[in-house]
Design an enzyme around this catalytic site. Structure first.
Site, PDB file in Angstrom:
ATOM      1  N   HIS A 111      -6.101   3.079  -3.783  1.00  0.00           N
ATOM      2  CA  HIS A 111      -5.931   3.322  -2.343  1.00  0.00           C
ATOM      3  C   HIS A 111      -6.267   4.779  -2.018  1.00  0.00           C
ATOM      4  CE1 HIS A 111      -4.776   2.209   1.630  1.00  0.00           C
ATOM      5  NE2 HIS A 111      -3.628   2.857   1.677  1.00  0.00           N
ATOM      6  N   HIS A 131      -5.478   9.446   0.946  1.00  0.00           N
ATOM      7  CA  HIS A 131      -5.386   8.592   2.132  1.00  0.00           C
ATOM      8  C   HIS A 131      -6.216   9.083   3.324  1.00  0.00           C
ATOM      9  CE1 HIS A 131      -3.458   5.654   4.854  1.00  0.00           C
ATOM     10  NE2 HIS A 131      -3.119   5.038   3.736  1.00  0.00           N
ATOM     11  N   HIS A 147       3.707  -2.325   3.068  1.00  0.00           N
ATOM     12  CA  HIS A 147       3.778  -0.958   2.522  1.00  0.00           C
ATOM     13  C   HIS A 147       5.105  -0.765   1.810  1.00  0.00           C
ATOM     14  CE1 HIS A 147       0.920  -0.825   5.861  1.00  0.00           C
ATOM     15  NE2 HIS A 147       0.306   0.131   5.194  1.00  0.00           N
ATOM     16  N   ASP A 150       0.817  -1.210   0.000  1.00  0.00           N
ATOM     17  CA  ASP A 150       0.000   0.000   0.000  1.00  0.00           C
ATOM     18  C   ASP A 150       0.851   1.260   0.000  1.00  0.00           C
ATOM     19  OD1 ASP A 150      -2.044  -1.786   0.298  1.00  0.00           O
ATOM     20  OD2 ASP A 150      -2.903  -0.851   2.097  1.00  0.00           O
TER      21      ASP A 150
HETATM   22 NI    NI Z   1      -2.496   3.099   3.444  1.00  0.00          NI
END
Ligand code: NI
Length: 529
Positions: free
Chosen positions: A392, A396, A483, A342
């Site tokens: 995504h 955010h 991530h 991510d």
């Molecule tokens: Ni995230």
């Protein structure tokens, strides 16, 4: 091992056989088998009967007396077993299941990407595995931590599982030259401690892309002549009395089943014959026979000749080219897990893609729309290499705290940014912080993907602990959250991939876990089906 070495190894076998035949003496006397068509003991022109003589080790055709070459008993060791570095680029496959009272392990190898050869083997293994489970009254449920070594090098570690009841599919790469490939697939089934082979075949990919098994090497009308040579080798090797006709009652289908297990070597063909033979071509174990190329040559099809020519050419194997994450995967057959990254793309993402490429590992990237424009080449590369690109959001936010129009804007802007670079809008969204509710999911017609394993990699726990946790915590169908904003995550990628494969996992994108049939838009998923 090159041809020369294989040849020398084979000649050692011949020498041993010659000694055995010499000792046998008159047991190798001429016999009259109705199946023989070539290589009968001949009489010299002066009319003196000549006993068949042992074949000298260098003998590879008619000798000066005009005598034909001889078939002979061989050993299973004469079937080549190419090491992974002799057939580089093949994709190793593993499917395993642990039932209440049985263990099943299937190993096979396919060329990279979607190929006809790969589809043929995938289909065969899937049919055999599902068929085995249903024969025991259940369904095939893939598992991990079953097969020692997990998904190792292609066709390595093919020992059948232990236990009174077991099922195994093992593979051996027997030929690989240029674009030609030969892979021997042996299916064994053990009941009450007694093992029987369920099927044996060598599957071939010819240099011009044709597919076939060992039986397709021969013109169908010559199968009895080939079996006649097998008979002759068995008689010469004292496995049968003169005059025996073990294949007399074999049906055409039975003959095909037997000849399917033909391995082409530079000198000829090695046929593993079920023994004792039954009319359907099955048997409890095998004996192995070598028939020289000079004998089988006239009976080969164009397909068979192309395989023999390629084996003799002994060229470096070319597995073919396909994007990193383009290998087909059937998560109803193999145990899948997905690694997801991510918050990228970042300046670390390309190094991560390099690691994934080196290990041919697919992953899923949930990218932020606001970053796509900074690194369009990285996002384009991610998609081009076959990884899945998901949404995504743009900036955010916690979507549950935004009004409807802002939720839609976060998603839609990101869809457009990704599509502008990759040509394809994502089918999946991952909500920041995993935060979604019925309201926001109803607003966005995408599949909402969270995770089953949160590695907390952003805490930088160290590469070792991170790897250990990610590998150990996941189960079949798992989705691992990571991530590509953290150097440790990128450093740990290789070890995590290797560790998951060692447990028996096949890596898949999240979409691939669903076999291309995604849940309805708005559905929240945390693992594969
Ligand atoms: Ni995230």
């Amino acid at each position: 091992m090159g041809w020369g070495n294989r040849r020398r190894a084979a000649l050692g076998g011949i020498a041993a056989l010659v000694a055995a035949v010499l000792l046998a003496g008159c047991a190798a006397a001429p016999v009259d088998d109705e199946l023989w068509s070539v290589g009968r003991p001949e009489r010299l022109g002066i009319g003196v009967p000549v006993e068949p003589q042992p074949v000298p080790p260098w003998f590879d055709g008619d000798d000066r007396l005009g005598r034909a070459p001889q078939p002979r008993l061989a050993t299973a060791g004469e079937i080549p077993r190419l090491a992974p570095d002799e057939a580089p680029g093949l994709v190793s496959r593993l499917a395993a299941m642990a039932g209440a009272d049985f263990t099943a392990v299937a190993r096979w190898a396919t060329p990279p990407g979607r190929t006809g050869f790969g589809d043929r083997l995938d289909g065969f293994v899937a049919g055999a595995a599902h068929g085995y489970a249903s024969s025991l009254g259940g369904a095939w449920v893939p598992g991990v931590d079953i097969a020692p070594g997990g998904v190792g090098p292609a066709c390595a570690g093919t020992a059948p599982p232990a236990g009174a009841r077991a099922f195994s599919i093992g593979c051996t790469v027997v030929a690989a030259s240029g674009s030609m490939l030969g892979e021997r697939i042996v299916v064994l089934r053990r009941e009450a401690g007694v093992t029987a082979s369920a099927s044996r075949a060598v599957q071939y990919l010819s240099p011009d892309g044709a597919l076939g098994d060992g039986a397709d090497l021969y013109r169908p009308e010559t199968s009895r002549q080939v079996l006649g040579q097998v008979t002759r080798a068995l008689v010469l090797g004292n496995r049968l009395p003169p005059g025996a006709a073990p294949f007399r009652d074999v049906t055409p289908e039975g003959a095909r089943a037997i000849l399917a297990d033909t391995t082409v070597v530079a000198d000829g063909v090695v046929i593993a014959v079920p023994w004792p033979v039954r009319p359907d071509g099955s048997g409890e174990y095998t004996v192995t026979v070598m028939v020289p190329a000079r004998l089988v040559g006239p009976w080969l099809t164009g397909f068979g000749r192309s395989i023999l020519d390629a084996v003799r050419a002994d060229e470096p194997f070319e597995a073919g080219d396909a994007p990193t994450a383009a290998d087909p995967v059937d998560c109803t057959l193999v145990a899948c897990a997905s690694i997801t990254y991510d918050d990228g793309p970042t300046d670390l993402t390309d190094a991560l893609l390099d690691t994934l490429a080196a290990r041919r590992a697919p992953a899923t990237f949930f990218v932020q729309g606001g970053y796509v424009g900074n690194r369009p080449d990285t996002v384009r590369r991610t998609a081009a290499e076959g990884h899945e690109v998901g949404n995504h959001t743009w900036g955010h936010p916690d979507l549950t705290k935004l009004p409807d129009d802002q939720v839609r804007a976060e998603i839609d802007r990101t869809q457009a940014a990704i599509a502008a670079v990759t040509g394809k809008a994502p089918a999946m969204v991952r909500p920041p912080y995993g935060a979604s509710d019925d309201r926001v999911r109803a607003l966005v017609p995408l599949v909402w993907v969270v995770w089953s394993v949160d590695t907390n990699d952003w805490r930088d726990p160290g590469v070792g602990p991170l790897t250990e946790y990610a590998v150990g915590a996941v189960g079949r169908g798992g989705i691992i959250l990571m991530h590509d904003t953290h150097a440790q995550t990128v450093e740990a990628a290789a070890g995590i991939i290797d560790g998951l494969r060692a447990r028996g996992f096949t890596l898949a994108t999240v979409g691939a876990q669903f076999g291309g049939v995604l849940p309805p838009p708005g559905t929240l998923v945390s693992h594969g089906p």
